[in-house]
Design an enzyme around this catalytic site. Structure first.
Site, mmCIF file in Angstrom:
data_model
loop_
_atom_site.group_PDB
_atom_site.id
_atom_site.type_symbol
_atom_site.label_atom_id
_atom_site.label_comp_id
_atom_site.label_asym_id
_atom_site.label_seq_id
_atom_site.Cartn_x
_atom_site.Cartn_y
_atom_site.Cartn_z
ATOM 1 N N PHE A 116 0.838 -1.197 0.000
ATOM 2 C CA PHE A 116 0.000 0.000 0.000
ATOM 3 C C PHE A 116 0.872 1.245 0.000
ATOM 4 C CE2 PHE A 116 -2.586 3.380 1.888
ATOM 5 C CZ PHE A 116 -3.692 3.316 1.050
ATOM 6 N N GLY A 222 -17.790 -10.625 11.449
ATOM 7 C CA GLY A 222 -17.771 -11.388 10.202
ATOM 8 C C GLY A 222 -19.065 -12.164 10.012
ATOM 9 N N GLY A 252 -16.778 -4.189 5.120
ATOM 10 C CA GLY A 252 -16.838 -3.371 6.320
ATOM 11 C C GLY A 252 -17.272 -1.954 6.022
ATOM 12 N N ASP A 253 -16.850 -1.426 4.885
ATOM 13 C CA ASP A 253 -17.253 -0.074 4.497
ATOM 14 C C ASP A 253 -18.746 -0.020 4.177
ATOM 15 O OD1 ASP A 253 -14.606 0.837 4.740
ATOM 16 O OD2 ASP A 253 -14.139 0.244 2.692
#
Length: 313
Positions: A116, A222, A252-253
């Site tokens: 990243f 989850g 998750g977003d």
């Protein structure tokens, strides 16, 4: 009511290695690792926590206002936001930088090697809440540059704007005192079960102490659903079985977008949590963080089918 979404904007480059990493890594040579993987399949997706959350919130009928930093390569993303009708006047383009970039290679066993590059994210502190032109009633602070996350927490608290603190993968950046400060300023804290343990270990709090530190604590589990702790009550939010499991990126977003929509509409926590859970289940059936689409009518039908009561108006 506009919802301010502070966080990352990024391009996700996803590559698939049609073999297994373990077949090409010599364990006795990992001290001098040098490998190359041929990846015939590659795709580029629009991503970043802020972009993903805004996408799902807009799809629900919300009014997201992104506050983020981007680089000199932002034009395709800017065009996409314009097409979607998502405001970007609080996205600052930083010269001589790239928009955040995630390079992800996955193998046939779903192992991943990620790299990243934060790029313009490191300048997120250049944005200030006071400069946002829209009328903001709610906000979220998701992973972003460290200084930016800290300063935006302070600015939102000073402005009296309730916000969700969503530290996510940014957690390792913060010391005990820094993390405790940001939690103390937030109205809501959302983490997954792994991040919860990181928060407890870093702050030295136990779960009861953490619940007292914020108005609402949301913990996602989850496939086991999620738990929402508030006012001494634990709301158990069930998971929704996915019709197809293709890609967890951005689930998750999507969940957080459902929470923000429910909060902004004044829903109770059982309803807001269930909408969030349903959105995560829908998103996992699509590749990338911003390729899922659903109409209000279909969403309402899926909600009632899953939970036995109607989606609030």
């Amino acid at each position: 009511m506009s919802v301010l979404i502070c966080g990352s904007m990024a391009y996700d480059t996803i590559m698939v290695f049609p073999d297994r990493f373990k077949n090409h890594i010599l364990p006795e040579k990992i001290h001098m690792l040098s490998v190359s993987f041929m990846v015939p399949e590659m795709r580029r997706e629009f991503g970043g926590c802020a972009g993903n959350i805004a996408y799902s919130l807009k799809m629900l009928g919300g009014d997201p206002q992104i506050m983020a930093t981007a680089g000199c390569d932002f034009a395709p993303y800017a065009e996409r936001l314009d097409t979607l009708g998502i405001r970007r006047d609080s996205i600052q383009e930083v010269a001589n930088t790239f928009t955040g970039q995630c390079f992800l290679t996955t193998d046939l066993d779903d192992n991943q090697i990620n790299a990243f590059h934060p790029g313009a994210m490191s300048f997120s502190h250049l944005n200030r809440v006071a400069d946002v032109k829209a009328s903001i009633g709610l906000a979220i602070i998701s992973p972003d540059g460290k200084q930016g996350m800290q300063e935006h927490c302070e600015q939102l608290a000073a402005a009296g704007i309730p916000f969700v603190f969503d530290p996510g993968q940014g957690l390792p950046m913060f010391s005990k005192d820094e993390l405790l400060r940001m939690i103390s300023l937030a109205s809501y804290l959302t983490v997954n079960d792994y991040e919860l343990e990181m928060v407890l270990n870093t702050t030295g709090l136990n779960i009861e102490g953490l619940k007292k530190a914020v108005r609402v604590l949301i913990v996602t589990l989850g496939g086991e659903g999620s738990k929402i702790y508030t006012d001494g009550i634990c709301h158990d939010i069930p998971a929704v079985a996915a019709s197809e499991v293709l890609d967890p990126t951005g689930c998750g977003d999507a969940y957080r977008a459902g929470l923000l929509y429910g909060i902004s509409q004044g829903w109770d926590w059982p309803a807001a949590g269930r909408l969030a859970s349903l959105l995560g289940s829908i998103k996992i059936g699509f590749k990338g963080g911003q390729n899922h689409e659903i109409s209000r009518e279909v969403l309402a039908a899926r909600f009632e089918e899953a939970f036995g009561f109607a989606l609030p108006a």
